[in-house]
Design a protein around this motif. Structure first.
Motif, PDB file in Angstrom:
ATOM      1  N   PHE A   2      43.558  21.701  46.954  1.00 45.67           N
ATOM      2  CA  PHE A   2      44.206  21.143  45.768  1.00 45.67           C
ATOM      3  C   PHE A   2      43.646  21.861  44.547  1.00 45.67           C
ATOM      4  O   PHE A   2      42.443  22.125  44.474  1.00 45.67           O
ATOM      5  CB  PHE A   2      43.922  19.642  45.671  1.00 45.67           C
ATOM      6  CG  PHE A   2      44.488  18.981  44.444  1.00 45.67           C
ATOM      7  CD1 PHE A   2      45.834  18.666  44.366  1.00 45.67           C
ATOM      8  CD2 PHE A   2      43.669  18.674  43.364  1.00 45.67           C
ATOM      9  CE1 PHE A   2      46.361  18.051  43.238  1.00 45.67           C
ATOM     10  CE2 PHE A   2      44.180  18.062  42.233  1.00 45.67           C
ATOM     11  CZ  PHE A   2      45.539  17.744  42.171  1.00 45.67           C
ATOM     12  N   THR A   3      44.507  22.179  43.587  1.00 45.65           N
ATOM     13  CA  THR A   3      44.041  22.866  42.382  1.00 45.65           C
ATOM     14  C   THR A   3      44.512  22.126  41.139  1.00 45.65           C
ATOM     15  O   THR A   3      45.599  21.544  41.112  1.00 45.65           O
ATOM     16  CB  THR A   3      44.543  24.323  42.335  1.00 45.65           C
ATOM     17  OG1 THR A   3      45.974  24.347  42.429  1.00 45.65           O
ATOM     18  CG2 THR A   3      43.957  25.129  43.476  1.00 45.65           C
ATOM     19  N   HIS A   4      43.669  22.156  40.117  1.00 49.02           N
ATOM     20  CA  HIS A   4      44.062  21.549  38.846  1.00 49.02           C
ATOM     21  C   HIS A   4      43.496  22.348  37.681  1.00 49.02           C
ATOM     22  O   HIS A   4      42.570  23.148  37.839  1.00 49.02           O
ATOM     23  CB  HIS A   4      43.630  20.077  38.767  1.00 49.02           C
ATOM     24  CG  HIS A   4      42.161  19.844  38.582  1.00 49.02           C
ATOM     25  ND1 HIS A   4      41.330  19.423  39.601  1.00 49.02           N
ATOM     26  CD2 HIS A   4      41.364  19.939  37.490  1.00 49.02           C
ATOM     27  CE1 HIS A   4      40.103  19.277  39.150  1.00 49.02           C
ATOM     28  NE2 HIS A   4      40.089  19.582  37.871  1.00 49.02           N
ATOM     29  N   SER A   6      47.564  18.662  37.633  1.00 47.31           N
ATOM     30  CA  SER A   6      47.719  19.356  38.911  1.00 47.31           C
ATOM     31  C   SER A   6      48.614  20.572  38.713  1.00 47.31           C
ATOM     32  O   SER A   6      49.655  20.497  38.067  1.00 47.31           O
ATOM     33  CB  SER A   6      48.318  18.416  39.963  1.00 47.31           C
ATOM     34  OG  SER A   6      49.606  17.967  39.579  1.00 47.31           O
ATOM     35  N   ARG A  42      49.437  24.756  40.544  1.00 46.34           N
ATOM     36  CA  ARG A  42      49.113  25.905  41.386  1.00 46.34           C
ATOM     37  C   ARG A  42      48.756  27.075  40.479  1.00 46.34           C
ATOM     38  O   ARG A  42      49.535  27.442  39.603  1.00 46.34           O
ATOM     39  CB  ARG A  42      50.286  26.250  42.296  1.00 46.34           C
ATOM     40  CG  ARG A  42      50.507  25.214  43.390  1.00 46.34           C
ATOM     41  CD  ARG A  42      51.700  25.554  44.270  1.00 46.34           C
ATOM     42  NE  ARG A  42      51.848  24.582  45.340  1.00 46.34           N
ATOM     43  CZ  ARG A  42      52.457  23.410  45.216  1.00 46.34           C
ATOM     44  NH1 ARG A  42      52.983  23.071  44.053  1.00 46.34           N
ATOM     45  NH2 ARG A  42      52.540  22.581  46.234  1.00 46.34           N
ATOM     46  N   ALA A  60      44.114  14.148  43.244  1.00 39.27           N
ATOM     47  CA  ALA A  60      44.581  14.791  44.476  1.00 39.27           C
ATOM     48  C   ALA A  60      45.240  13.770  45.398  1.00 39.27           C
ATOM     49  O   ALA A  60      46.304  14.027  45.978  1.00 39.27           O
ATOM     50  CB  ALA A  60      43.421  15.482  45.182  1.00 39.27           C
ATOM     51  N   CYS A  93      48.587  12.978  44.269  1.00 37.63           N
ATOM     52  CA  CYS A  93      49.526  14.091  44.450  1.00 37.63           C
ATOM     53  C   CYS A  93      49.799  14.401  45.918  1.00 37.63           C
ATOM     54  O   CYS A  93      50.499  15.373  46.222  1.00 37.63           O
ATOM     55  CB  CYS A  93      48.990  15.338  43.753  1.00 37.63           C
ATOM     56  SG  CYS A  93      48.956  15.218  41.951  1.00 37.63           S
ATOM     57  N   VAL A 119      47.294  14.688  48.501  1.00 42.00           N
ATOM     58  CA  VAL A 119      46.187  15.276  49.263  1.00 42.00           C
ATOM     59  C   VAL A 119      45.021  14.289  49.212  1.00 42.00           C
ATOM     60  O   VAL A 119      44.208  14.313  48.284  1.00 42.00           O
ATOM     61  CB  VAL A 119      45.766  16.651  48.700  1.00 42.00           C
ATOM     62  CG1 VAL A 119      44.682  17.272  49.587  1.00 42.00           C
ATOM     63  CG2 VAL A 119      46.963  17.588  48.610  1.00 42.00           C
ATOM     64  N   ARG A 164      46.631  19.904  54.718  1.00 45.65           N
ATOM     65  CA  ARG A 164      47.428  19.583  53.535  1.00 45.65           C
ATOM     66  C   ARG A 164      47.106  20.590  52.440  1.00 45.65           C
ATOM     67  O   ARG A 164      46.016  20.575  51.873  1.00 45.65           O
ATOM     68  CB  ARG A 164      47.127  18.165  53.039  1.00 45.65           C
ATOM     69  CG  ARG A 164      47.473  17.061  54.018  1.00 45.65           C
ATOM     70  CD  ARG A 164      48.942  17.094  54.416  1.00 45.65           C
ATOM     71  NE  ARG A 164      49.818  16.882  53.287  1.00 45.65           N
ATOM     72  CZ  ARG A 164      50.357  15.709  52.973  1.00 45.65           C
ATOM     73  NH1 ARG A 164      50.091  14.639  53.693  1.00 45.65           N
ATOM     74  NH2 ARG A 164      51.165  15.599  51.947  1.00 45.65           N
ATOM     75  N   THR A 165      48.038  21.472  52.162  1.00 48.53           N
ATOM     76  CA  THR A 165      47.841  22.482  51.121  1.00 48.53           C
ATOM     77  C   THR A 165      48.932  22.433  50.059  1.00 48.53           C
ATOM     78  O   THR A 165      48.851  23.153  49.068  1.00 48.53           O
ATOM     79  CB  THR A 165      47.792  23.892  51.733  1.00 48.53           C
ATOM     80  OG1 THR A 165      49.021  24.145  52.430  1.00 48.53           O
ATOM     81  CG2 THR A 165      46.631  24.017  52.710  1.00 48.53           C
ATOM     82  N   PHE A 190      51.156  20.055  47.260  1.00 49.98           N
ATOM     83  CA  PHE A 190      50.916  18.845  46.474  1.00 49.98           C
ATOM     84  C   PHE A 190      51.891  18.803  45.302  1.00 49.98           C
ATOM     85  O   PHE A 190      52.508  19.810  44.938  1.00 49.98           O
ATOM     86  CB  PHE A 190      49.471  18.802  45.966  1.00 49.98           C
ATOM     87  CG  PHE A 190      49.039  20.026  45.198  1.00 49.98           C
ATOM     88  CD1 PHE A 190      49.279  20.139  43.831  1.00 49.98           C
ATOM     89  CD2 PHE A 190      48.393  21.077  45.841  1.00 49.98           C
ATOM     90  CE1 PHE A 190      48.888  21.266  43.126  1.00 49.98           C
ATOM     91  CE2 PHE A 190      47.992  22.209  45.143  1.00 49.98           C
ATOM     92  CZ  PHE A 190      48.241  22.302  43.782  1.00 49.98           C
ATOM     93  N   GLU A 207      53.001  18.889  41.597  1.00 50.12           N
ATOM     94  CA  GLU A 207      52.492  19.545  40.393  1.00 50.12           C
ATOM     95  C   GLU A 207      52.878  18.764  39.141  1.00 50.12           C
ATOM     96  O   GLU A 207      53.838  17.992  39.132  1.00 50.12           O
ATOM     97  CB  GLU A 207      53.051  20.962  40.289  1.00 50.12           C
ATOM     98  CG  GLU A 207      52.515  21.922  41.323  1.00 50.12           C
ATOM     99  CD  GLU A 207      52.889  23.355  41.007  1.00 50.12           C
ATOM    100  OE1 GLU A 207      52.210  23.964  40.158  1.00 50.12           O
ATOM    101  OE2 GLU A 207      53.863  23.856  41.592  1.00 50.12           O
TER     102      GLU A 207
END
Length: 414
Positions: free
Chosen positions: A236-238, A256, A258, A308, A311, A313, A331-332, A334, A336
């Motif tokens: 997960f990225t933010h 959130s 990508r 996460a 969203c 994850v 789980r990749t 999510f 956004e």
């Protein structure tokens, strides 16, 4: 047994989750697990930890994991003996991560948990080891100096680009001995020396690190769970939108998103150090050349963990399933554009930027749109929020409290 809609498989919930630490991060773990039908017991040394008020866990006061680790270990073992299946351990902060890693052999007799091998665990806690391993792996880092003494620092301080941060090797020790900050930002060589002296008096090892140019929105984070098989089971990225205080503070609003190159860079670092378990890798994009430069690795869940979960994850649940042999699906992906908001500190950040003509009131309100995750508030678990902001009448005195805290601690400007 119940159906877990996120994983679309039957979820076995026989094992109790033991969440170690019940401040904001611990509370996010509690809620993420309990809403999936898992029994949760929380432990914390400070009765002001807001998780003590959550309806989603049974909270137990405990010795401090760093100051009294043997007593803490005895308490956990005693509680584990009351259960038919091994409980699952979830450290929520650096002190409890250190404890779990340090006592891994004793804990393994009664619990299920995941911590990285000792060299990677040391890298998770010791910032100097982090940067040295990252440099060997080809990951860009800010300019950093490791003076062994004040005399050595005095010889090189004129070469250090300011502003710079006097940063501890071990964050949890700094916060225990110099509460209320992550380090010191120094604008001059004299301030660097003064901050070094302060750390030395507290018995802390520190480095001097040049600040990475760029706005706070250039700070991005990869959260990852590397499973027992060594493969990423959740990503997960933010991106940080605002923080308080503005220089080296904690996030108050994140989104959130990508982010190109972040997953690849973060995973290459984790693979290089042999990491296992939960972590968050924080970078900042250098305004001069766009390079992602490492800020730090956090070897644990972060305060924004529930974003996460919101969203799609659910890191605690995925870890629970992995440790109980339920083979969760990776789980990749999510949602956004969802935001996590810590409202009171974000209002303080607004005052700061508004007074400098950097943020209007309508723009601030617009920036809050999409906020769906919060560190304290939840409709189905309201008491932690009520307790946090009515303690000593803080919520009732809200406007005066915000006004009295509107001054940036280093600015001298009201």
């Amino acid at each position: 047994m119940r159906v877990n809609n996120e994983q679309s498989v039957a979820l076995e919930t026989a094992s109790t989750a033991f969440v170690l630490g019940l401040f904001d991060t611990g509370l996010s773990i509690v809620r993420s697990l309990a809403r999936a039908g898992i029994e949760v017991v929380g432990f914390g040394p400070d009765p002001r930890e807001i998780g003590f008020k959550s309806r989603f866990c049974r909270a137990i006061g405990s010795p401090h994991p760093v100051e009294e680790p043997r007593r803490f270990l005895e308490l956990l073992l005693t509680e584990a003996e009351k259960r038919r299946t091994p409980p699952i351990l979830f450290p929520s902060g650096d002190p409890t991560f250190w404890f779990t890693s340090r006592y891994r052999e004793e804990l393994a007799e009664r619990f299920l948990f995941i911590v990285p091998p000792p060299p990677a665990a040391e890298a998770g806690l010791n910032k100097r080891v982090q940067y040295e391993m990252a440099s060997r792996a080809g990951i860009a880092c800010p300019d950093t100096y490791y003076p062994a003494s004040r005399d050595e620092l005095a010889d090189i301080v004129g070469e250090i680009e300011c502003p710079a941060m006097v940063k501890p090797y071990f964050s949890h020790l700094w916060q225990m001995r110099i509460p209320g900050s992550k380090g010191r930002v120094a604008g001059t060589p004299e301030e660097i020396l003064a901050s070094f002296d302060e750390a030395e008096r507290a018995g802390l090892q520190v480095m001097i690190q040049s600040l990475i140019p760029g706005p706070n929105t250039a700070i991005v984070v990869l959260s990852a769970y590397i499973g027992r098989n060594g493969k990423p089971l959740a990503l997960f990225t933010h991106r940080k939108v605002r923080q308080w205080d503005p220089t080296i503070g904690s996030a108050t609003l994140v989104r959130s998103e990508r982010i190109p190159g972040l997953v690849e860079t973060g995973l290459s670092l984790l693979e290089a150090i042999g990491y296992r378990g939960q972590c968050a890798v924080e970078f900042k994009q250098d305004a001069r050349d766009g390079t992602l430069k490492l800020i730090e690795i956090n070897p644990r869940f972060v305060q924004q963990n529930y974003l996460a979960t919101r969203c799609g994850v659910n890191f605690p649940l995925i870890q629970y399933m992995d440790l109980t042999g339920q083979e969760p699906q990776p789980r990749t992906s999510f949602d956004e554009g969802v935001k996590w908001l810590d409202a009171i500190p974000d209002a303080m950040a607004f005052f700061y930027h508004h007074q400098r003509g950097e943020l209007t009131f309508p723009a601030w309100l617009m920036s809050l749109r999409g906020s769906r995750a919060f560190p304290k508030f939840a409709w189905d678990d309201p008491l932690p929020f009520v307790y946090a902001y009515t303690w000593k009448g803080k919520l009732l005195k809200g406007p005066l409290w915000l006004w009295s805290h509107r001054r940036h601690p280093d600015s001298g400007v009201a």
